[in-house]
Design an enzyme around this catalytic site. Structure first.
Site, PDB file in Angstrom:
ATOM      1  N   HIS A  18       0.809  -1.224   0.000  1.00  0.00           N
ATOM      2  CA  HIS A  18       0.000   0.000   0.000  1.00  0.00           C
ATOM      3  C   HIS A  18       0.841   1.273   0.000  1.00  0.00           C
ATOM      4  O   HIS A  18       0.615   2.164  -0.834  1.00  0.00           O
ATOM      5  CB  HIS A  18      -0.958  -0.007   1.189  1.00  0.00           C
ATOM      6  CG  HIS A  18      -2.046  -1.027   1.088  1.00  0.00           C
ATOM      7  ND1 HIS A  18      -3.334  -0.709   0.714  1.00  0.00           N
ATOM      8  CD2 HIS A  18      -2.043  -2.369   1.287  1.00  0.00           C
ATOM      9  CE1 HIS A  18      -4.080  -1.802   0.702  1.00  0.00           C
ATOM     10  NE2 HIS A  18      -3.319  -2.825   1.050  1.00  0.00           N
ATOM     11  N   ASP A  83      -4.763  -4.806  12.756  1.00  0.00           N
ATOM     12  CA  ASP A  83      -5.918  -4.483  13.587  1.00  0.00           C
ATOM     13  C   ASP A  83      -5.589  -3.373  14.584  1.00  0.00           C
ATOM     14  O   ASP A  83      -6.392  -2.461  14.826  1.00  0.00           O
ATOM     15  CB  ASP A  83      -6.400  -5.734  14.339  1.00  0.00           C
ATOM     16  CG  ASP A  83      -7.101  -6.727  13.433  1.00  0.00           C
ATOM     17  OD1 ASP A  83      -7.399  -6.359  12.274  1.00  0.00           O
ATOM     18  OD2 ASP A  83      -7.346  -7.861  13.864  1.00  0.00           O
TER      19      ASP A  83
END
Length: 382
Positions: A18, A83
Site C-alpha cells: 500500500h 488491527d
C-alpha cells in the site's frame, strides 16, 4: 524551490504494498505540480522503508503512531498489527468533519472494491445463515459478479463482522460515495461491467493502473542474479514462484510444492525468505540445483517480463495478478486471505488466464496437474 500554492495531506495504510503504491502515484503528481506540497503520513517503519535514500522537493514524510504503546509493547505481525493500527487511526472521519475534499486510492481490483460497496446488499441476500451454508451461491445480482461465489468473499463481508479491518472496510464502502474521486489501480477494459457499475455509485472513478508499470526502478538491485540466470533458459519454460510479503503457505504445503517442482522437472525461480528454507524436503536444493534457483528476493516485474518465464505460482494478490497479465504470464493461484480468493476466481473463471490449485491447497499431485496444464497442454497455451 517554487512558492507553495496548496497543501495535500496523504494518508496511507502502512502495510504490504500500500505505501509504495501510494507514493508512486504521489511522486508522479508532485513532479507534475511542483508548487503543491504533499505531506505523506504513515508509520515510522513504513516511511523509513519507502523513503530510504530518497528525497523529493515537495513531498515530505511524517510519522504517525502505529497503535502500539510508547516505548514498549509487542511489535506484532500480520493481522494483529493491522488491527491495532486500524483501531488507533485518528483521521477516519477527519475530512468529513472539516469539510475538506478527499480522494481515495484503491490499490486492489475493481471486483474487490465493488464487494465492499455492496456489502449490505450481500448480507441482506445471504441472511443470517452465514457463509458456510451459502458457499456456492453466486453474486449474480451485482453487475459483473455472476461467477463470484460467497466462498470467494473476504472475511467480514458475511461472517466475523466484529473484526476491526472488516468494520473499517464496511465504513469505507459506505463513505466512498462522498469522495471527490476514487482512483483505481486498474484499467477499464479488464472489468468494464464492474467499473461501469461503480461509476453509477461514485462521483468520479479514475483508472490509472497498472501502477507498477509506471514505478521507478526496483527498490533493490538484482543482487542474486535472477535475470542472468533466466537468460540461460528457453522461452516460456520457467516456473516463477512468489507468494508476496505478508503470508506464505504452511510448512506442509511448501514441502508439497517443492516435491511437485522436483517431480515435474521444470526449471524454477523461487522467491523464498531464508528463514523458511528449512521446510523444504531434505536434499531438494542439491537435487535440483542444475535447473533451479532460490532467492530471498526477486525483482518481480523484471522477472515476469522475461521471456523464459512460463508460469507464475502466486497468492493472487492484485499487484501480482496485474503484473502477470501485463506480461502475459499464466498463473497458478494459491489464495490466502483478503482479495486473494476474488482475484483467483477472476483469473480462472472470468478471464480464463490461470487456474486455482486443486481444493485451494498446494499438494504434490494437484500442483503437478496445474503445471502440466499450463506449461505443456494446449489449453494452457491458449
Amino acid at each position: 524551490m517554487a512558492t507553495i500554492s496548496s497543501h495535500i495531506a496523504v494518508m496511507t495504510f502502512p502495510f504490504s504494498s500500500h505505501p509504495s503504491a501510494l507514493l508512486n502515484l504521489v511522486r508522479r503528481l508532485a513532479a507534475s505540480a511542483p508548487t503543491v506540497r504533499f505531506s505523506f503520513l504513515s508509520t515510522a517503519k513504513s516511511n523509513q522503508a519507502i523513503f530510504s535514500g530518497k528525497q523529493y522537493d515537495n513531498i515530505k514524510p511524517y510519522d504517525v503512531s502505529d497503535g502500539l504503546p510508547e516505548g514498549g509493547g509487542s511489535r506484532g505481525e500480520g493481522r494483529l498489527l493491522v488491527d491495532r493500527y486500524i483501531l488507533s487511526i485518528w483521521w477516519r472521519n477527519g475530512c468529513d468533519a472539516m469539510g475538506v475534499p478527499w480522494i481515495a486510492l484503491w490499490i486492489g481490483g475493481p471486483c474487490s472494491l465493488s464487494i465492499h460497496i455492496h456489502t449490505d446488499p450481500i448480507r441482506s441476500t445471504v441472511g443470517d445463515t452465514g457463509m458456510a451454508q451459502n458457499a456456492e451461491q453466486t453474486l449474480k445480482f451485482i453487475p459483473g459478479m455472476s461467477k463470484i461465489q460467497i466462498s470467494d468473499l473476504p472475511e467480514g463481508i458475511v461472517d466475523h463482522l466484529e473484526m476491526p479491518i472488516a468494520h473499517a472496510l464496511h465504513i469505507m464502502g459506505l463513505k466512498l460515495p462522498g469522495a471527490t474521486a476514487v482512483v483505481l489501480n486498474s484499467y477499464e477494459e479488464i472489468d468494464l461491467t464492474i467499473i461501469t457499475d461503480l461509476k453509477t455509485k461514485l462521483k468520479k472513478v479514475l483508472s490509472v493502473g497498472p501502477s507498477t508499470l509506471t514505478s521507478s526502478s526496483p527498490s533493490k538491485p538484482d543482487e542474486s542474479g535472477c535475470l542472468p540466470w533466466l537468460d540461460k533458459h528457453k522461452a516460456a519454460s520457467v516456473a516463477y514462484i512468489s507468494f508476496g510479503t505478508i503470508l506464505v503457505p504452511p510448512p506442509s504445503e511448501l514441502a508439497a510444492l517443492a516435491e511437485a517442482i522436483e517431480a515435474s522437472g521444470v526449471p524454477y525461480l523461487w522467491s523464498l525468505p531464508d528463514h523458511l528454507r528449512h521446510h523444504l524436503p531434505q536434499g531438494f536444493v542439491e537435487r535440483t540445483s542444475t535447473r533451479g534457483m532460490i532467492v530471498s528476493w526477486a525483482p518481480q516485474l523484471q522477472v515476469l517480463a522475461h521471456t523464459s518465464v512460463g508460469i507464475h505460482i502466486t497468492h493472487s494478490g492484485w499487484n501480482s495478478v496485474l503484473e502477470s497479465i501485463s506480461y502475459a504470464v499464466p498463473m497458478i493461484c494459491r489464495p490466502f486471505f483478503a482479495d486473494n480468493m476474488l482475484n483467483c476466481r477472476m483469473v480462472e473463471d472470468v478471464w480464463e488466464i490461470g487456474v486455482r490449485v486443486e481444493d485451494g491447497i498446494l499438494t504434490k499431485s494437484g500442483t503437478m496437474k496445474a503445471i502440466e496444464l499450463l506449461l505443456f497442454n494446449d489449453k494452457g497455451k491458449k
